[in-house]
Design an enzyme around this catalytic site. Structure first.
Site, PDB file in Angstrom:
ATOM      1  N   GLU A 251      -8.712  40.025  11.229  1.00 31.24           N
ATOM      2  CA  GLU A 251      -9.383  40.969  10.324  1.00 31.24           C
ATOM      3  C   GLU A 251      -8.554  42.246  10.363  1.00 31.24           C
ATOM      4  O   GLU A 251      -8.555  42.966  11.356  1.00 31.24           O
ATOM      5  CB  GLU A 251     -10.826  41.203  10.779  1.00 31.24           C
ATOM      6  CG  GLU A 251     -11.707  41.778   9.693  1.00 31.24           C
ATOM      7  CD  GLU A 251     -11.668  43.284   9.650  1.00 31.24           C
ATOM      8  OE1 GLU A 251     -10.952  43.813   8.758  1.00 31.24           O
ATOM      9  OE2 GLU A 251     -12.311  43.921  10.484  1.00 31.24           O
ATOM     10  N   CYS A 285     -11.576  50.081   8.162  1.00 29.30           N
ATOM     11  CA  CYS A 285     -10.644  49.233   7.415  1.00 29.30           C
ATOM     12  C   CYS A 285     -11.092  48.962   5.997  1.00 29.30           C
ATOM     13  O   CYS A 285     -10.267  48.718   5.112  1.00 29.30           O
ATOM     14  CB  CYS A 285     -10.433  47.918   8.161  1.00 29.30           C
ATOM     15  SG  CYS A 285     -11.958  47.006   8.478  1.00 29.30           S
ATOM     16  N   GLU A 385      -2.413  52.370   4.100  1.00 31.56           N
ATOM     17  CA  GLU A 385      -3.681  52.672   4.769  1.00 31.56           C
ATOM     18  C   GLU A 385      -3.509  53.921   5.633  1.00 31.56           C
ATOM     19  O   GLU A 385      -2.670  53.962   6.531  1.00 31.56           O
ATOM     20  CB  GLU A 385      -4.120  51.490   5.637  1.00 31.56           C
ATOM     21  CG  GLU A 385      -5.485  51.694   6.254  1.00 31.56           C
ATOM     22  CD  GLU A 385      -5.969  50.487   7.034  1.00 31.56           C
ATOM     23  OE1 GLU A 385      -7.173  50.189   6.982  1.00 31.56           O
ATOM     24  OE2 GLU A 385      -5.136  49.828   7.700  1.00 31.56           O
TER      25      GLU A 385
END
Length: 478
Positions: A251, A285, A385
């Site tokens: 993940e 995230c 990110e």
């Protein structure tokens, strides 16, 4: 101050193999929250050996699914009884605001566990799947083996139990490798497992850094790796797993897009994006950090987001009124600042915020919530990110353009659509290549599946899909 001097290895509190100590300091004021042992490779060897014995010879994999569920239910009740304590502890370690850690431990974690329990109860572990010429076929679901679970610091108990609970329900044994930043709550979690009645060897919990993590991941006694963290580290883990043909679920990162259609209620949009984009300090995230706005309403959207972000309470994460706390570490604070400076250099319009530390908060790892407009989807602040409270607003011409921009990303973890027409919102959501979408900010149940497309990972968590990650399938023809 909290002090742990032992590690939890195979259901026993034992002295660490070395004298390494982790100091956990508050990102709010750098005060010492507590200390814990730093697990070394020798501790990993002991934990894997205990897990291997428990899986190969012990009772846990051989118990009925219902017997295992009973133990997990007992653990869940014990964990829920300490929810407020765990919320405060995690806030003190990683700077997550108390409103978020309370929600996580009081609501999120129990609901997540209950969904796994429902999935285990509904599963036909030994299923007759057909008969041919007098022979019958049994499809059997068995545990995958010894699991190495490696988790991040941003939501430690949620991440840990998203892996531990389905692994245990399936009959696996588990070594949890916790982050140094949240070493204290990891060993507090071990206290709850210690009370829950697990057989010896089934669970070990080791706080440690990257070197110990890699040693665990590459250990020949481990059958499966379950990881939550950055895409860069996920690629490294995937390469190790590939070399050894280990099962793996990852993940990873995201750069989620929220598409605001022309008919959307902007008041509701901004209220929803406050949590979806900036919850948990945007160290999340799945945060919606790319806001896609129609050109016809572009400045209206930018203005509304500016007002919302300037009204956010930034400060001590232990204050229930605080919405945004500090970044977890000095390097993470500097990382976010560097992206803000990059956005300015790339020519984006900084609407609010900036790289300076908020006034009066110079003693911690704080950054200003920052909003950029006039952003092109090719800019790095729109593609990479950031893992901090930095939002970009990207204009689109029409719906097809919005879908194209949303899908123009190496990531595919989350996203959203905002519209007055819910059915049409679902149609648009179907066109976005991500693992999790929300229409008008709706919250999914934990019976669904969570995970990503593309560089956002492999596999899924939550519910039946998450439980399946810890199962091997065996066909027996009789």
């Amino acid at each position: 101050m909290i002090t742990y001097d032992k590690l939890y290895v195979g259901g026993q509190w034992v002295a660490p193999a070395t004298g390494g100590v982790l100091e956990v300091r508050s990102p709010h004021d750098l005060s010492l929250v507590g200390t814990a042992p730093h697990a070394a490779p020798a501790d990993v060897d002991a934990a894997v050996a205990a897990a291997r014995r428990a899986f190969d010879e012990g009772p846990w994999p051989r118990m009925s699914p219902q017997e295992r569920s009973t133990v997990v239910e007992r653990f869940s009740k014990l964990h829920a009884a300490r929810a407020e304590e765990f919320a405060a502890l995690v806030t003190s370690e990683n700077g997550s605001p108390l409103w978020f850690t309370r929600w996580t431990h009081q609501s999120g974690v129990p609901e997540q566990t209950d969904a796994y329990l429902r999935a285990a109860a509904a599963l036909d572990w030994d299923e007759q799947v057909g008969a041919v010429n007098g022979s019958s076929t049994l499809l059997r679901r068995e545990p995958v083996g010894v699991v190495a679970a490696v988790i991040p610091w941003n939501a430690p108990h949620q991440s840990a139990l998203a892996k531990l609970v389905p692994a245990l329900l399936a009959g696996c044994t588990v070594i949890l490798k916790a982050s140094p930043e949240t070493a204290l709550d990891a060993l507090a979690l071990a206290e709850v497992f210690d009370e829950s009645g697990l057989p010896e060897g089934v669970v070990s919990i080791l706080p440690a850094g990257r070197e110990t993590s890699e040693y665990l991941v590459a250990h020949p006694g481990v059958d499966k790796i379950a990881f939550t963290g950055s895409t860069a580290v996920g690629r490294r883990i995937a390469s190790i797993a590939g070399e050894q043909l280990k099962r793996v679920s990852l993940e990873l990162g995201g750069k989620s897009a929220s598409i605001i259609l022309e008919d959307a209620d902007l008041t509701a949009v901004v209220a929803g994006l406050k949590a979806l984009s900036l919850g948990n300090n945007a160290e999340n995230c799945v945060a919606h950090t790319r806001i896609l706005a129609p050109r016809s309403r572009y400045e209206e959207v930018v203005g509304a987001l500016k007002t919302m972000m300037e009204e956010l309470s930034v400060g001590d994460p232990a204050d229930p009124q605080t919405f945004i706390g500090p970044m977890v570490r000095a390097d993470q604070q500097q990382r976010v600042r560097s992206y803000i400076e990059l956005g300015i250099a790339e020519g984006a319009r900084m609407v609010t915020g900036g790289p300076e530390t908020p006034e009066g908060l110079e003693g911690g790892y704080y950054v200003r919530p920052t909003l950029f407009a006039d952003v092109d989807s090719d800019m790095r602040i729109a593609r990479e990110e950031i893992f901090g409270p930095v939002l970009v607003v990207i204009p689109f011409d029409d719906e097809d353009d919005a879908v194209r921009i949303a899908n123009d990303s190496e990531y595919g973890l989350g996203g959203g659509v905002w519209t007055a027409d819910r059915d049409h919102g679902v149609e648009v959501a179907r066109r976005i290549r991500t693992g999790w979408m929300t229409v008008n900010g709706a919250a999914p149940t934990y019976d669904g599946a969570f995970g990503g497309y593309k560089s956002s990972g492999i596999g899924r968590e939550f519910g039946a899909a998450g439980l399946a990650q810890y199962i091997e399938y065996k066909t027996i023809a009789v």
